[in-house]
Design a protein around this motif. Sequence first.
Motif, PDB file in Angstrom:
ATOM      1  N   UNK A 226      -2.624  11.895  13.471  1.00  0.00           N
ATOM      2  CA  UNK A 226      -3.579  11.649  12.406  1.00  0.00           C
ATOM      3  C   UNK A 226      -2.845  11.340  11.104  1.00  0.00           C
ATOM      4  N   UNK A 227      -3.218  10.250  10.460  1.00  0.00           N
ATOM      5  CA  UNK A 227      -2.620   9.905   9.178  1.00  0.00           C
ATOM      6  C   UNK A 227      -1.600   8.786   9.275  1.00  0.00           C
ATOM      7  N   UNK A 228      -1.018   8.552  10.460  1.00  0.00           N
ATOM      8  CA  UNK A 228      -0.150   7.383  10.586  1.00  0.00           C
ATOM      9  C   UNK A 228      -1.019   6.144  10.446  1.00  0.00           C
ATOM     10  N   UNK A 229      -0.391   5.045  10.016  1.00  0.00           N
ATOM     11  CA  UNK A 229      -1.210   3.913   9.577  1.00  0.00           C
ATOM     12  C   UNK A 229      -1.049   2.680  10.454  1.00  0.00           C
TER      13      UNK A 229
ATOM     14  N   UNK B 276      -7.160   8.346  13.380  1.00  0.00           N
ATOM     15  CA  UNK B 276      -7.983   9.554  13.400  1.00  0.00           C
ATOM     16  C   UNK B 276      -7.842  10.242  14.752  1.00  0.00           C
TER      17      UNK B 276
ATOM     18  N   UNK C 188       0.840  -1.205   0.000  1.00  0.00           N
ATOM     19  CA  UNK C 188       0.000   0.000   0.000  1.00  0.00           C
ATOM     20  C   UNK C 188       0.870   1.248   0.000  1.00  0.00           C
TER      21      UNK C 188
ATOM     22  N   UNK D  82      -9.457   5.071  10.175  1.00  0.00           N
ATOM     23  CA  UNK D  82     -10.268   5.188   8.971  1.00  0.00           C
ATOM     24  C   UNK D  82      -9.665   4.257   7.927  1.00  0.00           C
ATOM     25  N   UNK D  83     -10.510   3.375   7.406  1.00  0.00           N
ATOM     26  CA  UNK D  83      -9.995   2.366   6.493  1.00  0.00           C
ATOM     27  C   UNK D  83      -9.757   2.995   5.128  1.00  0.00           C
ATOM     28  N   UNK D  84      -8.506   2.947   4.656  1.00  0.00           N
ATOM     29  CA  UNK D  84      -8.201   3.548   3.364  1.00  0.00           C
ATOM     30  C   UNK D  84      -7.997   2.486   2.298  1.00  0.00           C
TER      31      UNK D  84
ATOM     32  N   UNK E 230      -5.952   4.582   8.665  1.00  0.00           N
ATOM     33  CA  UNK E 230      -5.202   5.750   9.123  1.00  0.00           C
ATOM     34  C   UNK E 230      -5.757   6.177  10.470  1.00  0.00           C
TER      35      UNK E 230
ATOM     36  N   UNK F 117       0.422   3.675  -3.086  1.00  0.00           N
ATOM     37  CA  UNK F 117      -0.386   4.884  -3.007  1.00  0.00           C
ATOM     38  C   UNK F 117       0.378   6.057  -2.413  1.00  0.00           C
ATOM     39  N   UNK F 118       1.489   5.809  -1.716  1.00  0.00           N
ATOM     40  CA  UNK F 118       2.242   6.952  -1.195  1.00  0.00           C
ATOM     41  C   UNK F 118       3.591   7.110  -1.909  1.00  0.00           C
TER      42      UNK F 118
END
Lengths: 429, 537
Positions: A276-279, A375, A157, A381-383, A373, A161-162
């Motif tokens: 926020x944003x770390x996975x 929140x 992933x 939040x499932x990306x 990610x 995507x990154x």
Amino acid sequence: MTFKAKFAGALLATVMSTTALSGAFAADDTIKIGVLHSLSGTMAISETTLKDVMLMLVEEQNKKGGVLGKKLEAVVVDPASDWPLFAEKARQLISQDKVAAVFGCWTSSSRKSVLPVFEELNSILFYPVQYEGEESSRNIFYTGAAPNQQAIPAVDYLAESEGVQRWVLAGTDYVYPQTTNKILKAYLMSKGVAESDIMVNYTPFGHSDWQTIVSDIKKFGSAGKKTAVVSTINGDANVPFYKELGNQGIKAEDIPVVAFSVGEEELAGLDTKPLVGHLAAWNYFQSVDAEVNADFIKEWKAFTKNDKRVTNDPMEAAYIGFSAWVKAVEAAGTTDTDKVLDSIIGVSVPNLSGGTSTVMPNHHITKPVLIGEIQADGQFEIVQETPAVVGDEWSDYLPDSKNLISDWRKPMSCGNFNVASGKCGGKGS
Amino acid sequence: MTLKSLLQAFLACLILSFAAPSFAQSDPRPLIDALAKADFNEAEKLLGQIAASGDARVVPALNAFAEGDLYFRKSDNLVFIAKTAGSGFELIDPLTGTSAGQAAKNAVTKIKVNNNLRRVIRSAMGGLTLLSPDRAVRLQAADAVLRSPSPENLDLVEAALAKETDKEVKARMEEARAVSVLSSDRSIDEKRAAIETIKNLGGRNSLGILNSVSGSIDAGLKGDLDAAIAAIESEQQLWDMAQNVWYGLSLGSVLLLAAIGLAITFGVMGIINMAHGEMVMLGAYSTFVVQDVIRDNAPNLFDWSLAIALPVAFLVTGAVGLVIERGVIRFLYGRPLETLLATWGVSLILQQTIRSIFGPTNQEVGNPSWMSGSFPVGGMTITWNRMWIILFSMSIFVALLVLLKKSAFGLNMRAVTQNRRMASSMGIRTPWVDAFTFALGSGIAGIAGVALSQIDNVSPNLGQSYIIDSFMVVVFGGVGNLWGTLVGALSLGVLNKFLEPSVGAVLGKILVLVLIILFIQKRPRGLFALKGRAVEA
């Protein structure tokens, strides 16, 4: 008041258990299952929750009429985060309490400690935690994720995507991170990542001073290529790690961290706004939008009488393991180990992410991989969500194990069949 | 299908806006509304179009998107900024900022955002807010461009630069322009000047930017680029040294905090107190309880929570210490082995008690705003929490020193430890001095717990991770000497941090232990050994 009530309850429970012991006549109406999770010591932080889940599942099953017309009874023991004690308690559960199956263990060390006991006494263990693979036992079912159900999809992933090209593999210094990082390193290099673009770093258990490592990560990340951290840092050390990341101003947009041991429980002790944003990569998140999950969360909050309690991935794995066992026992019509071992392979049960999980011949299960990610409210939040993946016990990326497969169906009945030599018995047990 | 038609609509919009320049700006609303049904890739494209519109009205919507506050209404797929209001949301129009009524939680769906989109938004916001009338916003915008350079922003930066009057903002914009120039197709001379600007800026971020273009830069500039990279790297090396010393002091101050209570109970009184770590843990839990009460009753006092927790933790752990001394330890003076076992048992009891009351999971102890974040000093980053902890541990040390040397209680304490029988015949009630000394040591461990709750887990196991280190520091520094504890803690901290980068954290820790063993072999009484009669007492 509540304490008094609790005390009275405990007293009552003790009295009842002694009467239960003396009154052997009751034994025929119940099926006992063992719960082998640490309730004290360092691992209590993670394992106590799983004990509660098992008690809840047993209660629910009994409300539905139990199994084979008998009530289930959970026998809870406390191995106190002490690996040799795990083996002792497992022996006690099987030989003395005559349990039909055991649900338990968290660390790989504890699983390795009880493995010979389960094989010797021929009982069944359901192991609900993600682990490093490279093992397959006739008597153990691995309902947590194998590396290909968690680590590899997460790396994919990030790369896709990154656009990550540089990797920091940071872990706690023990068997799970070491093996996972070995697999990941081999996997990344097979994808064309140069060795100089991979940094491997280990820290002791409970490491709390992350200043140097975080600044090393910053340094490694300033080489002009997109960098990410793949963290196999063990539960407890994560809080100071994330605090240091937040304080040093490393944002997820700049250097994302993907973790394999950080779930809702771990984040509960943390202010997640700077994170926020770390996975994280798991097979389940509390935020999964499925009816079966909403019911499970409601039940859990009601059972624990605490509205703030969260659910996490090992809880789902315990849930799947328990449902699969119930279904296999009902199909076999008995709790006899050999018959259940035969009937459980191929059993499909609903998982909490809205699909089904099937027990495979290698004693691992199928389940989807979710990337989430963090929140601000401590949820994920499932990306990304993959279709169901079969757990791969022997990694294809390690030279030692790439030729090995495991299939516990007859006539093969082998946990380490070497496809190159065509013989059973390569490596491990 | 619908998406296709939507896309066609935007295209039409775009064409219209180009065709009719008298309508200076196209309406960005359809673009924003299209976010409702877009996946991550489509959303990225839409964001590009929104940013290209150059319309500053979209800024609040973009901000809300990055923060995860952008929702769409299920009934008509219109996008709103949503703020929690009671059990539902208050919907706010994304462009005008006017309220659009209430909505129940299940009537709207959150528009998902990921890291990649946040990056795109940050860059777009940078471009869009460069002309803001607010100086702070302009500075932030220049920073955003600086951190995510893109050639698209170059024109915007130059336009803003021409109008900018503030000196500091102008300098920041020059730097932002330089990084954008590097990735654009400007002339070699302009790029050379840009490299010079970035080199003077220095720091890790600049290094990253220079490295990222080193593969694609014109051959004629390769020399300049490599020279600039080398210059920044050599400057950074010096700062790394300074940073390491700072990290060492910071680790040392944590060790000092953990050990200073033990320096009294073990160092001065000679009690092998295995429950010391649990006193630290109790202090951390006191902080948690104080914060919990404040959160429920007076949330605006939150920044003061640590100051309130200090005396609470001191009193709670001091009282527990007093009870332990009166209940257990006083029967065991002169029997170190039994003391060790008994206090170890006490530590297990305390741990399990906390586990039964609060549960085994970590408790959230928040950082007050003045302890979060960091500030740069030259090429190094200093985090506020570490700085406050260094200052805090030093002040505890000084306070304790003054108490021991200048107060009557301190005099009694020293008298009792140096010669118990003499002190007793001078009329000092030695049992009570013992009890209060132990309570003091425990109370100080509790205060340390307040500080450690800011950097570590607050769990029942908190104490265990510090007990070994604490004993190590006290023994290394010299039993019975506060200065020894200070020097011991700081030198162990610095040593650890100098070993860590070269040999790793695991081996570093082992090496430190080996060095201490060797040192104790050579000097069994530690760095600062007590001399004279006190040794025999």
